[in-house]
Design a protein around this motif. Sequence first.
Motif, PDB file in Angstrom:
ATOM      1  N   TYR A 106      30.266   0.443  28.733  1.00  0.00           N
ATOM      2  CA  TYR A 106      29.601  -0.291  27.908  1.00  0.00           C
ATOM      3  C   TYR A 106      29.088   0.508  26.778  1.00  0.00           C
ATOM      4  N   LEU A 107      28.817   1.508  27.032  1.00  0.00           N
ATOM      5  CA  LEU A 107      28.535   2.572  25.570  1.00  0.00           C
ATOM      6  C   LEU A 107      30.173   2.078  24.792  1.00  0.00           C
ATOM      7  N   LEU A 108      30.798   2.457  24.923  1.00  0.00           N
ATOM      8  CA  LEU A 108      32.032   2.173  23.975  1.00  0.00           C
ATOM      9  C   LEU A 108      31.877   0.987  23.245  1.00  0.00           C
ATOM     10  N   LEU A 109      31.951  -0.184  24.277  1.00  0.00           N
ATOM     11  CA  LEU A 109      31.700  -1.490  23.739  1.00  0.00           C
ATOM     12  C   LEU A 109      30.554  -1.627  22.618  1.00  0.00           C
ATOM     13  N   THR A 110      29.607  -1.191  22.873  1.00  0.00           N
ATOM     14  CA  THR A 110      28.608  -1.633  21.924  1.00  0.00           C
ATOM     15  C   THR A 110      28.992  -0.622  20.988  1.00  0.00           C
ATOM     16  N   GLY A 111      29.327   0.677  20.661  1.00  0.00           N
ATOM     17  CA  GLY A 111      30.198   0.821  19.420  1.00  0.00           C
ATOM     18  C   GLY A 111      30.915   0.073  18.652  1.00  0.00           C
ATOM     19  N   ILE A 112      31.903  -0.741  19.548  1.00  0.00           N
ATOM     20  CA  ILE A 112      32.733  -1.754  18.773  1.00  0.00           C
ATOM     21  C   ILE A 112      31.729  -2.426  18.555  1.00  0.00           C
ATOM     22  N   LEU A 113      31.131  -3.190  19.374  1.00  0.00           N
ATOM     23  CA  LEU A 113      29.990  -4.146  18.535  1.00  0.00           C
ATOM     24  C   LEU A 113      29.617  -3.896  17.112  1.00  0.00           C
ATOM     25  N   LEU A 114      28.833  -2.603  17.068  1.00  0.00           N
ATOM     26  CA  LEU A 114      28.026  -2.413  15.637  1.00  0.00           C
ATOM     27  C   LEU A 114      28.903  -2.342  14.714  1.00  0.00           C
ATOM     28  N   CYS A 115      30.168  -1.671  15.022  1.00  0.00           N
ATOM     29  CA  CYS A 115      31.368  -1.333  14.191  1.00  0.00           C
ATOM     30  C   CYS A 115      31.838  -3.081  14.235  1.00  0.00           C
ATOM     31  N   TYR A 116      31.771  -3.731  14.371  1.00  0.00           N
ATOM     32  CA  TYR A 116      32.107  -5.511  13.426  1.00  0.00           C
ATOM     33  C   TYR A 116      31.175  -5.668  12.819  1.00  0.00           C
ATOM     34  N   ILE A 131      44.539   5.829  25.295  1.00  0.00           N
ATOM     35  CA  ILE A 131      43.837   7.211  23.947  1.00  0.00           C
ATOM     36  C   ILE A 131      44.425   7.107  23.529  1.00  0.00           C
ATOM     37  N   GLY A 132      45.600   7.814  23.542  1.00  0.00           N
ATOM     38  CA  GLY A 132      46.268   8.670  22.156  1.00  0.00           C
ATOM     39  C   GLY A 132      46.972   7.885  21.612  1.00  0.00           C
ATOM     40  N   PHE A 133      47.099   6.389  21.872  1.00  0.00           N
ATOM     41  CA  PHE A 133      47.911   5.413  20.810  1.00  0.00           C
ATOM     42  C   PHE A 133      46.653   4.881  20.096  1.00  0.00           C
ATOM     43  N   THR A 134      45.499   5.456  20.766  1.00  0.00           N
ATOM     44  CA  THR A 134      44.151   4.513  19.574  1.00  0.00           C
ATOM     45  C   THR A 134      43.822   5.391  18.766  1.00  0.00           C
ATOM     46  N   ILE A 189      35.192   7.963  23.513  1.00  0.00           N
ATOM     47  CA  ILE A 189      36.644   8.145  23.618  1.00  0.00           C
ATOM     48  C   ILE A 189      36.388   9.545  24.146  1.00  0.00           C
ATOM     49  N   LEU A 190      35.911  10.906  23.256  1.00  0.00           N
ATOM     50  CA  LEU A 190      35.815  12.251  23.291  1.00  0.00           C
ATOM     51  C   LEU A 190      35.737  12.379  24.919  1.00  0.00           C
ATOM     52  N   THR A 191      33.723  11.621  25.600  1.00  0.00           N
ATOM     53  CA  THR A 191      33.875  12.518  26.932  1.00  0.00           C
ATOM     54  C   THR A 191      34.925  11.957  27.567  1.00  0.00           C
ATOM     55  N   LYS A 192      35.526  10.916  27.096  1.00  0.00           N
ATOM     56  CA  LYS A 192      36.900  10.656  27.979  1.00  0.00           C
ATOM     57  C   LYS A 192      37.729  11.726  28.191  1.00  0.00           C
ATOM     58  N   THR A 193      37.755  11.624  26.476  1.00  0.00           N
ATOM     59  CA  THR A 193      39.257  12.448  26.949  1.00  0.00           C
ATOM     60  C   THR A 193      39.395  13.733  28.236  1.00  0.00           C
ATOM     61  N   ASN A 194      37.980  14.491  27.522  1.00  0.00           N
ATOM     62  CA  ASN A 194      37.669  15.578  27.456  1.00  0.00           C
ATOM     63  C   ASN A 194      37.493  16.014  29.140  1.00  0.00           C
ATOM     64  N   ARG A 195      36.702  14.785  29.847  1.00  0.00           N
ATOM     65  CA  ARG A 195      36.647  14.947  31.770  1.00  0.00           C
ATOM     66  C   ARG A 195      37.994  14.932  32.273  1.00  0.00           C
ATOM     67  N   ILE A 196      39.307  13.906  31.642  1.00  0.00           N
ATOM     68  CA  ILE A 196      40.564  13.950  31.703  1.00  0.00           C
ATOM     69  C   ILE A 196      40.842  15.263  32.264  1.00  0.00           C
ATOM     70  N   SER A 197      40.922  15.873  30.922  1.00  0.00           N
ATOM     71  CA  SER A 197      41.695  17.154  30.188  1.00  0.00           C
ATOM     72  C   SER A 197      40.967  17.843  30.950  1.00  0.00           C
ATOM     73  N   ARG A 198      39.720  18.260  31.843  1.00  0.00           N
ATOM     74  CA  ARG A 198      39.186  19.545  32.342  1.00  0.00           C
ATOM     75  C   ARG A 198      40.117  19.198  34.093  1.00  0.00           C
ATOM     76  N   ILE A 199      40.134  18.162  34.495  1.00  0.00           N
ATOM     77  CA  ILE A 199      40.173  17.912  35.826  1.00  0.00           C
ATOM     78  C   ILE A 199      41.579  18.198  36.030  1.00  0.00           C
ATOM     79  N   PHE A 200      42.891  18.214  34.888  1.00  0.00           N
ATOM     80  CA  PHE A 200      44.030  18.277  35.341  1.00  0.00           C
ATOM     81  C   PHE A 200      45.002  19.565  34.561  1.00  0.00           C
ATOM     82  N   ASN A 201      43.908  19.837  33.430  1.00  0.00           N
ATOM     83  CA  ASN A 201      44.485  21.549  32.837  1.00  0.00           C
ATOM     84  C   ASN A 201      44.017  22.499  33.500  1.00  0.00           C
TER      85      ASN A 201
END
Length: 895
Positions: free
Chosen positions: A550-560, A704-707, A593-605
């Motif tokens: 929801y936060l990410l969608l809010t940011g995308i909407l503001l960008c538009y 996320i990487g492709f993004t 997006i940074l919060t997402k990628t940081n969480r995945i990295s901390r879990i799997f690495n």
Amino acid sequence: MKMSMSFRRAFQDASEYQCESGDAPRYVPHKPITGVIGASFSTESIMVANILRLFKIPQISYASTSAELSDKSRFEYFSRVVPPDNFQAQALVEMVRQLGWKYVSTVAVEGDYGEKGIASFVTLAESAGICIAVSEKILRRAEDADYDRIIERLSQKSSARGVVMFADEDETRRMLAATMRLNKTGQFLWVGSDSWGAKLHPVRDQEFAAEGAITILPKRSSLAGFDTYFKALRPKTAKVCGSVGGLANHSGGGLAAGAAANASGFGENQYYRNAVKGSRIYNCRNPWFRQFWEQHFKCRFNTSASGGTNLPECKGGDKLTYYEQEGLVPFVVDAVYAMAHAVHRMIIDVCGPDARELCDELKPAPSGRNLLKYIRNVNFIGPQGQPVRFNKDGDAYGSYSFYQYQRHGSKYDYVRIGDWSASLVLNMSMLAWPNSTTGTIPRSICSDSCPNGYIRNFQDQCCWSCVSCREDSYSFNDTCVACAPGYAPNRDHNGCDKIPAEHLTWDSPWAIVPLVFTALGVTATLFTLTVFLRYNSTPMIMASGRELCYLLLTGILLCYLMAIPILAKPNMFTCSVLRVGLGFALCLCYSSILTKTNRISRIFNRGSKAGIKRPSYTSPKSQIVICCGLASVQLGGSLVWLMFERPATKEVHPQPLTAVLTCGVSNLSLVLSLLYNMLLIILCTFYAFKTRKIPENFNEAKYIGFTMYSTCIVWLAFVAIYFGTYNDYKIQTATLCVCVNISASVALGCLFVPKVYIVLFQPYKNVRTPGSGVQRGGDHHRGLNKFSSSGGVGVGGMGVGAATPSNSQQPLASSISHPPATLSSATQSMTSLSRFANATTPTATTTTAAASSLTSSQKAISTISFGSATVAVQANGSDANQSRAEAERDANNLS
């Protein structure tokens, strides 16, 4: 000089005793010379004046106009009833300027009259902006070939059609004859001095060569009495003039005309009176009148001595026809009257008002010095009706008339076209030009005047080419003057006007395209948000990390939506929104997006040594706090910047003649405000790259990487385009708007479109697994099909299905992309799964123990359900049955 000396010797050396026909000598004393009238040409007057000043004899000329004669240190006793050439030159310059001629040639006869007259004209012409193309001089002994060469040189400057001549009437006649010989008639527009005046001699028998010529003459009026007298004259005959006899009676001293006749030997040293017979007056006094009569009637008085010509004999009784009074006649009369008035006034002052002849005080002749004073003080109205008087230099006051030699039918005549005293009064309607029916004045211009906005590039003194000034400059005194920034040359290119400031309008294509893109993006974002809200409790949405989504969608909407202040007319409000909103909208996206990628990295690495302890700050609330904290840094910095540098508008001038209304912030400041977002982009890209090899079931990191890779490319292209098109604000504004839209669209397309697609078009994948169990042996495929609709595990906020679709025919739901070759590989993979499950669902803590019981010799497929996820594990080993049983037991306990 010879004429002057002969003139003087005639009265000093000639004997006063005369013998006629053998008679006794008779005493005839010389009459003293009181004054001299003449001469006509300036060169002759100069020579005579040099002699007369030695004997203190006053001289009055009726036609000599050389400015040199105004020098009283050399010509003290010289006076004239015509103005000097410097006045004439000034009048000629005004005539040329009035005709619009800027490029003329000059021809001067050798001598003071021609050379100094042309010198005065050239000096005044230069100050009046008139250029001289060719200056020629006629030598006194010039031949016809010399005149032809002068005409040829004048023809080389074909654009200089106007030719100003200071030449005597004989030289003028020969110049016109040369144009006829070279077939150049009509090419030149002659402007003649007073020596040409209104005389017939220069144009006789070559009238068409002089057509259109403009001449000048001291202002005069024809004397009607003289015309009556002259038309009554007849040439002398021996019968008539011989019977008159007697000496001419000249009271008060001899005049120059009679003296000259005596000096030249005409009239047998006697001055006869004219004989009057009825209405005829026989000219017995003028020995040259017979020559005039022969020329006028084309006859001969003595045919036997005519050399065998075929001319008829003159009768002497013919009546003068086609007669026109010579232009100098009124001035001759004025000169005679001026001398007579001076002598008369002197006699009255010295001898008394009743005196009618010289008194003893003035005999034998009046003093030349005293007579000069009376001459300089005369002031009377002459026969022309004009005042006759002299200035301190003995010159008449300047007053001229202009004439043009025109054709009327088959006849030619001088027509008065204007007058000059202090200024020129020209009657343009009286002008007539050869071969012209419209009355348009012929051009005599080398180069046309440059229009405003152009300057002259001189090729020589009088010719130039027009060079345009730059579009942001105007012309002033042949110099291009640049307008200040924000100003443009006015319509007349003689000053600068303020340029209206431009800004992007809503109907511009540069605004319409980004707005369409924005409208589509807002619609897609709102649709995605609606889908998420509608299916908020489904496994796919829940496993996606709803809060961060929801936060990410809010940011995308503001960008538009930032396209609106970017494209709007700059003002206080839009500039404030742009400075705060642009950075905050992007920051909100990249913080999520940074919060997402940081969480995945901390879990799997974390590594196998970290055990199964749940990573810290991975709960939804923690993720929202982290994301909001990152975004608040950008928001706080923008607000502080807004307080220190108040929003305002300014005009920039990227190009000449362009003024653009923009927000009062530099491009550098705008880039610096986005540095924090650049840092977030770099960190997001780093974590996306770091988690690129995690198990395929949790491959949201790849999206996320492709993004982030796409975002980096877009922003690198933006920097190049934005700063490479500094001079085009439309491209810059549209580029910024499109770049923000593309960044939002990449995030929306890569991270949300797959979820929306599954939710709407593959709902069978969006269900929770109904229980757990172990499929064995031949039930392998059937068991996979049974749990294929299991829900996904939340990986960093994204749901990834752990099982393959129901139509899959191979066990692709393992936590590892390929069967581990050893037990340790399986153990490591399952350990990672247990950490993630522990972080997501506490009831899955026994998964690692169940997976650890597998041996490398077992070869079976076991499917284990925990929380909302189902994990299929493929193991190789000899104890497959035992491991399968233990896994089933652990899974039952987990469920």
